[in-house]
Design an enzyme around this catalytic site. Structure first.
Site, PDB file in Angstrom:
ATOM      1  N   HIS A 163       0.812  -1.209   0.000  1.00 34.97           N
ATOM      2  CA  HIS A 163       0.000   0.000   0.000  1.00 34.97           C
ATOM      3  C   HIS A 163       0.852   1.268   0.000  1.00 34.97           C
ATOM      4  O   HIS A 163       2.000   1.261   0.443  1.00 34.97           O
ATOM      5  CB  HIS A 163      -0.946  -0.008   1.185  1.00 34.97           C
ATOM      6  CG  HIS A 163      -2.007  -1.053   1.076  1.00 34.97           C
ATOM      7  ND1 HIS A 163      -2.995  -1.207   2.013  1.00 34.97           N
ATOM      8  CD2 HIS A 163      -2.257  -1.990   0.120  1.00 34.97           C
ATOM      9  CE1 HIS A 163      -3.801  -2.186   1.647  1.00 34.97           C
ATOM     10  NE2 HIS A 163      -3.360  -2.683   0.510  1.00 34.97           N
ATOM     11  N   GLU A 186       0.654   3.917   1.811  1.00 34.92           N
ATOM     12  CA  GLU A 186       1.071   4.324   3.148  1.00 34.92           C
ATOM     13  C   GLU A 186       2.285   3.513   3.607  1.00 34.92           C
ATOM     14  O   GLU A 186       3.228   4.035   4.189  1.00 34.92           O
ATOM     15  CB  GLU A 186      -0.062   4.121   4.162  1.00 34.92           C
ATOM     16  CG  GLU A 186      -1.363   4.794   3.804  1.00 34.92           C
ATOM     17  CD  GLU A 186      -2.326   3.869   3.062  1.00 34.92           C
ATOM     18  OE1 GLU A 186      -1.966   3.350   1.966  1.00 34.92           O
ATOM     19  OE2 GLU A 186      -3.447   3.669   3.550  1.00 34.92           O
ATOM     20  N   CYS A 205      -6.373   1.026   5.283  1.00 39.13           N
ATOM     21  CA  CYS A 205      -6.870  -0.254   5.774  1.00 39.13           C
ATOM     22  C   CYS A 205      -6.391  -0.432   7.220  1.00 39.13           C
ATOM     23  O   CYS A 205      -5.498   0.297   7.675  1.00 39.13           O
ATOM     24  CB  CYS A 205      -6.361  -1.390   4.884  1.00 39.13           C
ATOM     25  SG  CYS A 205      -4.616  -1.801   5.087  1.00 39.13           S
ATOM     26  N   CYS A 261      -2.540  -0.807   7.549  1.00 41.46           N
ATOM     27  CA  CYS A 261      -1.843   0.477   7.356  1.00 41.46           C
ATOM     28  C   CYS A 261      -2.068   1.388   8.560  1.00 41.46           C
ATOM     29  O   CYS A 261      -1.146   2.079   8.994  1.00 41.46           O
ATOM     30  CB  CYS A 261      -2.305   1.156   6.075  1.00 41.46           C
ATOM     31  SG  CYS A 261      -1.659   0.380   4.576  1.00 41.46           S
TER      32      CYS A 261
END
Length: 161
Positions: free
Chosen positions: A85, A87, A122, A125
């Site tokens: 991801h 992040e 999510c 993250c």
């Protein structure tokens, strides 16, 4: 992208969200493109976008998303996703000293039409963001100036009861 309106320049927050959006367009994900920017003391210290680990095939290159093939929605099937991801990539590119007290700006884009997708980390993250000492997460919610929310990192959804 938020653009200046006549004599008014783009706000600082919208500028950092624009940077996150620019990185989202670099994403290799065919389901959802995300870009992240970590800012501390008005200095960009890291950026990231979602995609496969360096040197590995990306979904956009092979033309297949395992989550889309199984009709999975946001929050489902991350264990079969090929991507790291945005992040996570941004956090991997800096030290804890850089992330302590910094803010993370996050923008999501729908690949089909490049419209803004309401950004949200999510739970995995969110845990990483909290652990890294990020102060706030600023998430773009629409395509108008000021269309964002600011959430203290500790208030992110990081687990399901």
């Amino acid at each position: 992208m938020i653009k200046p309106d006549g004599e008014h320049r783009v706000s600082k927050t919208d500028t950092y969200l624009n940077v996150a959006e620019a990185f989202a367009y670099r994403s290799t994900c065919i389901k959802r493109k995300y870009g992240a920017v970590i800012v501390k003391n008005d200095v960009v210290v890291s950026t990231g976008y979602n995609g496969s680990p360096r040197g590995y095939d990306n979904c956009c290159d092979i033309g297949v998303c395992p989550r889309m093939e199984r009709d999975m929605h946001q929050g489902e099937g991350y264990d079969i996703c090929r991507a790291i991801h945005a992040e996570q990539n941004a956090l991997l590119n800096c030290s804890r000293e850089q992330t302590m007290g910094a803010d993370l700006y996050l923008t999501g884009v729908n690949p089909s039409d490049n419209s803004i997708h309401r950004a949200k980390p999510c739970p995995l993250c969110a845990r990483m963001i909290i652990q890294a000492g990020i102060r706030n997460v600023i998430m773009r919610t629409g395509d108008a100036p000021g269309a964002y929310v600011i959430v203290p990192a500790g208030k992110l959804t990081w687990h399901h009861d």
